[in-house]
Enzyme design. Structure first.
Site, short mmCIF file in Angstrom:
data_model
loop_
_atom_site.label_atom_id
_atom_site.label_comp_id
_atom_site.label_asym_id
_atom_site.label_seq_id
_atom_site.Cartn_x
_atom_site.Cartn_y
_atom_site.Cartn_z
N HIS A 198 43.68 97.21 -14.61
CA HIS A 198 43.75 96.77 -13.21
C HIS A 198 45.19 96.58 -12.77
O HIS A 198 45.63 97.11 -11.74
CB HIS A 198 42.97 95.46 -13.06
CG HIS A 198 43.12 94.77 -11.75
ND1 HIS A 198 42.09 94.67 -10.83
CD2 HIS A 198 44.18 94.13 -11.17
CE1 HIS A 198 42.50 94.02 -9.76
NE2 HIS A 198 43.77 93.68 -9.95
N GLU A 199 45.94 95.81 -13.55
CA GLU A 199 47.30 95.47 -13.14
C GLU A 199 48.23 96.68 -13.17
O GLU A 199 49.07 96.84 -12.28
CB GLU A 199 47.84 94.34 -14.01
CG GLU A 199 47.11 93.02 -13.84
CD GLU A 199 47.14 92.50 -12.39
OE1 GLU A 199 48.05 92.88 -11.62
OE2 GLU A 199 46.23 91.74 -12.02
N HIS A 259 48.05 98.71 -10.09
CA HIS A 259 48.86 98.26 -8.96
C HIS A 259 50.20 99.00 -8.95
O HIS A 259 50.76 99.27 -7.88
CB HIS A 259 49.10 96.75 -9.04
CG HIS A 259 47.97 95.93 -8.52
ND1 HIS A 259 47.45 96.08 -7.25
CD2 HIS A 259 47.24 94.93 -9.09
CE1 HIS A 259 46.46 95.22 -7.05
NE2 HIS A 259 46.31 94.52 -8.16
N GLU A 276 43.32 95.92 -3.90
CA GLU A 276 42.69 95.21 -5.01
C GLU A 276 41.49 95.98 -5.56
O GLU A 276 41.28 96.05 -6.78
CB GLU A 276 42.24 93.81 -4.57
CG GLU A 276 43.32 92.76 -4.65
CD GLU A 276 43.89 92.62 -6.06
OE1 GLU A 276 43.13 92.69 -7.04
OE2 GLU A 276 45.11 92.44 -6.19
N HIS A 333 41.24 89.57 -2.48
CA HIS A 333 40.37 89.67 -3.65
C HIS A 333 38.90 89.48 -3.27
O HIS A 333 38.02 90.03 -3.92
CB HIS A 333 40.73 88.61 -4.69
CG HIS A 333 42.06 88.81 -5.36
ND1 HIS A 333 43.23 88.38 -4.79
CD2 HIS A 333 42.39 89.39 -6.55
CE1 HIS A 333 44.24 88.67 -5.61
NE2 HIS A 333 43.76 89.29 -6.66
#
Length: 360
Positions: free
Chosen positions: A182-183, A186, A206, A279
């Site tokens: 996920h990160e 980004h 997100e 989120h």
């Protein structure tokens, strides 16, 4: 890919073009809510409150840096000279200074982060043909043990940062492969559309990270789209006491509003709160993707994720894109990857969550 450079510096000056754009796995609303919950012990409430304040401090840097990234004329270009990404690991030793002290021989949690990050790089390379987050072989740095009992993990704009959790609500923040995926995603978004981190574009930002993080986890475990565990975000970071209370994850992409989610989300476009944190509103496009992938069947890292990635690299995706605009681009990509059948499945998924589609 190699072990860290013990000098403590990234080995390639290409890292300098990145700007900070902090994006976190745990929503600030969750931190704030449970820091005020009388059912949570005082020490944990203090950790959550401290994490919330630190998270808000870092989030405050986002917009100026997002604009700087957006103005980078080379963000879409792979370049003539591409590199094999290397990894660098650091220990913050429970302080806030980044990146921290270089770690020469990864063991324990550092080895887990190293191995999982390597798999994320492999996933992007073999499944999507992308070379690291910038498609040029950007070196990946990860710092562990950030601050004290820090209940979050984030992409700073140039590296990954992991807290240890408070032990009651959250454990070590690197224990979910989907969180790492996920990160790092980004970082991919930062180099492509640089989606504005507010409103519908922020929710899309997100959601894209949730989508690629969960599909990476499914790929890593060879789970089909029918495996419920494959659609949970943050299952591995839930501490045993939180699990005992029935919380199995932060978010569930198939059932965003389910009670087993620590951070439940709306499932329909009509339920969105335009003032809510990004989120929360990401539950709508999350459910759209999960519905689409499950309808397509098989494995989500097949045509389903390729449709989403094709949309993400589409230069028509504006930094302030709406759900409707994003949906329209995915429907067009679905036709390219799977013909009329896949396109109909994609359109149906967006219809199911109530997003009004643009005219064909």
């Amino acid at each position: 890919m190699s072990f860290p450079d013990t000098s403590g510096h990234l080995s390639d000056e290409r890292a300098l073009h990145f700007r900070s754009m902090c994006c976190f796995i745990v929503p600030p609303g969750v931190l704030k809510k449970y820091s005020r919950d009388p059912g949570v012990d005082a020490a944990t409430r203090k950790s959550l409150q401290d994490t919330y304040l630190e998270t808000e401090r870092l989030r405050g840097l986002r917009e100026a840096h997002r604009i700087a990234t957006l103005r980078d004329p080379e963000r879409f270009l792979a370049g003539a000279a591409v590199h094999v990404p290397q990894q660098h690991l650091f220990d913050c030793m429970h302080r806030k200074g980044l990146p921290g002290k270089a770690v020469a021989a990864p063991a324990g949690g550092f080895k887990t982060v190293f191995d999982t990050t390597a798999k994320v790089v492999e996933f992007y390379k073999t499944v999507l043909g992308r070379n690291s987050v910038d498609n040029k072989g950007f070196d990946l740095a990860s710092s562990l043990h950030y601050s004290k009992s820090y209940d979050n993990a984030f992409w700073s704009g140039s590296q990954m940062v992991y807290g240890d959790g408070d032990g009651k609500l959250f454990g070590e923040m690197y224990l979910s492969p989907d969180v790492i995926g996920h990160e790092l995603t980004h970082g991919v978004t930062q180099n492509l559309s640089a989606l504005r981190y507010e409103g519908e574009s922020g929710a899309l930002n997100e959601s894209i990270s949730d989508v690629f993080g969960t599909v990476f986890n499914q790929w890593l475990n060879n789970w089909p789209v029918t495996e419920p565990r494959g659609w949970l975000v943050g299952a591995g970071i839930m501490a045993p006491p939180a699990q005992a209370k029935g919380f199995t994850c932060l978010r569930d992409m198939v059932q965003p509003s389910a009670k087993h989610c620590l951070s439940p989300q709306p499932e329909l476009y009509s339920q969105l709160d335009p003032t809510a944190d990004v989120h929360e509103n990401s539950g709508v496009p999350n459910k759209a993707f999960a519905t689409f992938a499950r309808a397509a069947g098989g494995q989500a890292w097949g045509n389903a994720i390729k449709v989403w990635y094709d949309t993400c690299i589409n230069r028509a995706l504006r930094s302030d894109a709406t759900f409707s605009e994003f949906a329209g681009l995915t429907i067009a990509s679905a036709l390219k990857f799977g013909g009329a059948t896949l396109q109909a499945q994609c359109r149906s998924a967006w219809n199911e969550v109530g997003v009004v589609l643009p005219n064909p």
